[in-house]
Design a protein around this motif. Structure first.
Motif, PDB file in Angstrom:
ATOM      1  N   HIS A  58       0.996  -1.090  -0.065  1.00 50.48           N
ATOM      2  CA  HIS A  58      -0.052  -0.008   0.163  1.00 50.48           C
ATOM      3  C   HIS A  58       0.738   1.401  -0.170  1.00 50.48           C
ATOM      4  O   HIS A  58       0.337   2.201  -0.573  1.00 50.48           O
ATOM      5  CB  HIS A  58      -0.930   0.025   0.901  1.00 50.48           C
ATOM      6  N   ARG A  77      -4.583   4.034  -6.618  1.00 47.95           N
ATOM      7  CA  ARG A  77      -5.901   3.652  -6.287  1.00 47.95           C
ATOM      8  C   ARG A  77      -5.866   2.249  -6.232  1.00 47.95           C
ATOM      9  O   ARG A  77      -6.317   1.591  -5.238  1.00 47.95           O
ATOM     10  CB  ARG A  77      -6.810   4.327  -7.408  1.00 47.95           C
ATOM     11  N   GLN A 127      -6.222  -1.118  -2.880  1.00 45.14           N
ATOM     12  CA  GLN A 127      -7.376  -2.016  -2.921  1.00 45.14           C
ATOM     13  C   GLN A 127      -6.663  -3.437  -2.763  1.00 45.14           C
ATOM     14  O   GLN A 127      -7.554  -4.230  -2.564  1.00 45.14           O
ATOM     15  CB  GLN A 127      -8.064  -2.079  -4.400  1.00 45.14           C
ATOM     16  N   GLN A 180      -5.201  -6.715  -1.427  1.00 49.32           N
ATOM     17  CA  GLN A 180      -5.437  -7.442   0.026  1.00 49.32           C
ATOM     18  C   GLN A 180      -4.443  -8.471   0.455  1.00 49.32           C
ATOM     19  O   GLN A 180      -3.865  -8.469   1.521  1.00 49.32           O
ATOM     20  CB  GLN A 180      -6.659  -7.761   0.348  1.00 49.32           C
ATOM     21  N   ALA A 232      -6.781  -8.687  -5.042  1.00 54.45           N
ATOM     22  CA  ALA A 232      -7.714  -8.143  -4.099  1.00 54.45           C
ATOM     23  C   ALA A 232      -9.081  -8.856  -4.479  1.00 54.45           C
ATOM     24  O   ALA A 232      -9.427  -9.247  -5.390  1.00 54.45           O
ATOM     25  CB  ALA A 232      -7.867  -6.687  -4.758  1.00 54.45           C
ATOM     26  N   ASP A 263     -13.164  -8.159  -4.982  1.00 46.36           N
ATOM     27  CA  ASP A 263     -13.787  -7.108  -5.420  1.00 46.36           C
ATOM     28  C   ASP A 263     -15.379  -7.247  -5.155  1.00 46.36           C
ATOM     29  O   ASP A 263     -16.256  -6.571  -5.505  1.00 46.36           O
ATOM     30  CB  ASP A 263     -13.843  -6.843  -6.854  1.00 46.36           C
TER      31      ASP A 263
END
Length: 269
Positions: free
Chosen positions: A209, A229, A233, A235, A250, A252
């Motif tokens: 991140h 961005r 997102q 993870q 990620a 969604d």
């Protein structure tokens, strides 16, 4: 035995009393009662049961009963079909979808598709809206390239497809770690990977991140914004130590998606 013709009447004598029977000429010849006594029990013993059997079979196969049987068969078939239709949603509910998959199971599917060169299966892990960012380092600085799907990927090295990484990634026994193993370029001698521990690991993507590596890539402002961005997102991150490849996923809300594939080889610049 004696027989004689007298006009239209023929008589046969067998030494016993005679009985009349219709002849082929329309006259009334006679058969001895002895013959009739022999034929009569045979005829009655076989004919009557046969007649009763035919009558019984005819009554069992009346059109009304046949229609009734057909209706019962159709009714039973209809019930079975209705039950199958009613059970179908339940079977679908009992089948775990990608949205409920644990990350380990989802990555196993991803890796299996990668090993098989199944680009259609791999593309299930790429968001149609966001696509995929490929990170490489062909020179001194990292290179970010965006692709809308797996089939479109061309690596900077000889324009190879995404599935070419299978040659270096033969196995991946995924294990969860709180931290990835320590790395040192000095440890990359004698065939070692440079990591303190070799394997295939995953962890939460908190470090990714805050990565500012994108600043050194030749990106326009819109691309920089998109990269930042999408980084937020992510993870989960998977590290394959033998290749140093990292895959950032990620969820969604529908399924796990691969947002970044980092194929850089450390200490190569």
């Amino acid at each position: 035995m004696y027989s004689s013709d007298s006009g239209h009447v023929t008589k046969a004598y067998y030494g016993g009393t005679t009985s009349p029977i219709q002849s082929s000429k329309g006259t009334t010849p006679y058969l001895p009662s002895t013959v009739i006594s022999i034929l009569e029990p045979i005829t009655m013993r076989h004919f009557i049961p046969l007649l009763l059997l035919l009558l019984s079979f005819n009554s069992a196969c009346t059109p009304e009963q046949q229609n009734s049987d057909d209706e019962r068969t159709l009714s039973s078939s209809g019930i079975d079909s209705l039950e199958a239709v009613q059970e179908e949603p339940q079977r679908k509910e009992d089948t775990p979808g990608t949205d409920t998959m644990s990350f380990e199971v989802a990555f196993e599917h991803f890796f299996r598709a990668l090993q098989a060169g199944d680009t259609v299966g791999l593309n299930q892990f790429v968001s149609p809206e966001r696509g995929l960012w490929l990170i490489e380092q062909p020179g001194a600085v990292p290179a970010y390239t965006h692709f809308q799907n797996i089939q479109a990927v061309q690596r900077s090295y000889q324009n190879q497809p995404f599935t070419s990484i299978t040659e270096q990634m033969q196995e991946c026994d995924l294990q969860e770690r709180q931290e990835f193993p320590e790395f040192d370029c000095a440890w990359m001698d004698r065939g070692r990977s440079g990591f303190a521990e070799d394997g295939c690991f995953f962890r939460d993507a908190t470090d990714f991140h805050t990565s500012d590596m994108w600043q050194y890539a030749n990106l326009n402002p819109e691309q920089e914004e998109q990269v930042q961005r999408m980084q937020q997102q992510v993870q989960k991150t998977v590290l394959h130590t033998r290749t140093s490849y990292r895959f950032h996923f990620a969820h969604d809300g529908e399924r796990w998606r691969l947002l970044f594939a980092d194929l850089r080889v450390p200490c190569s610049a």
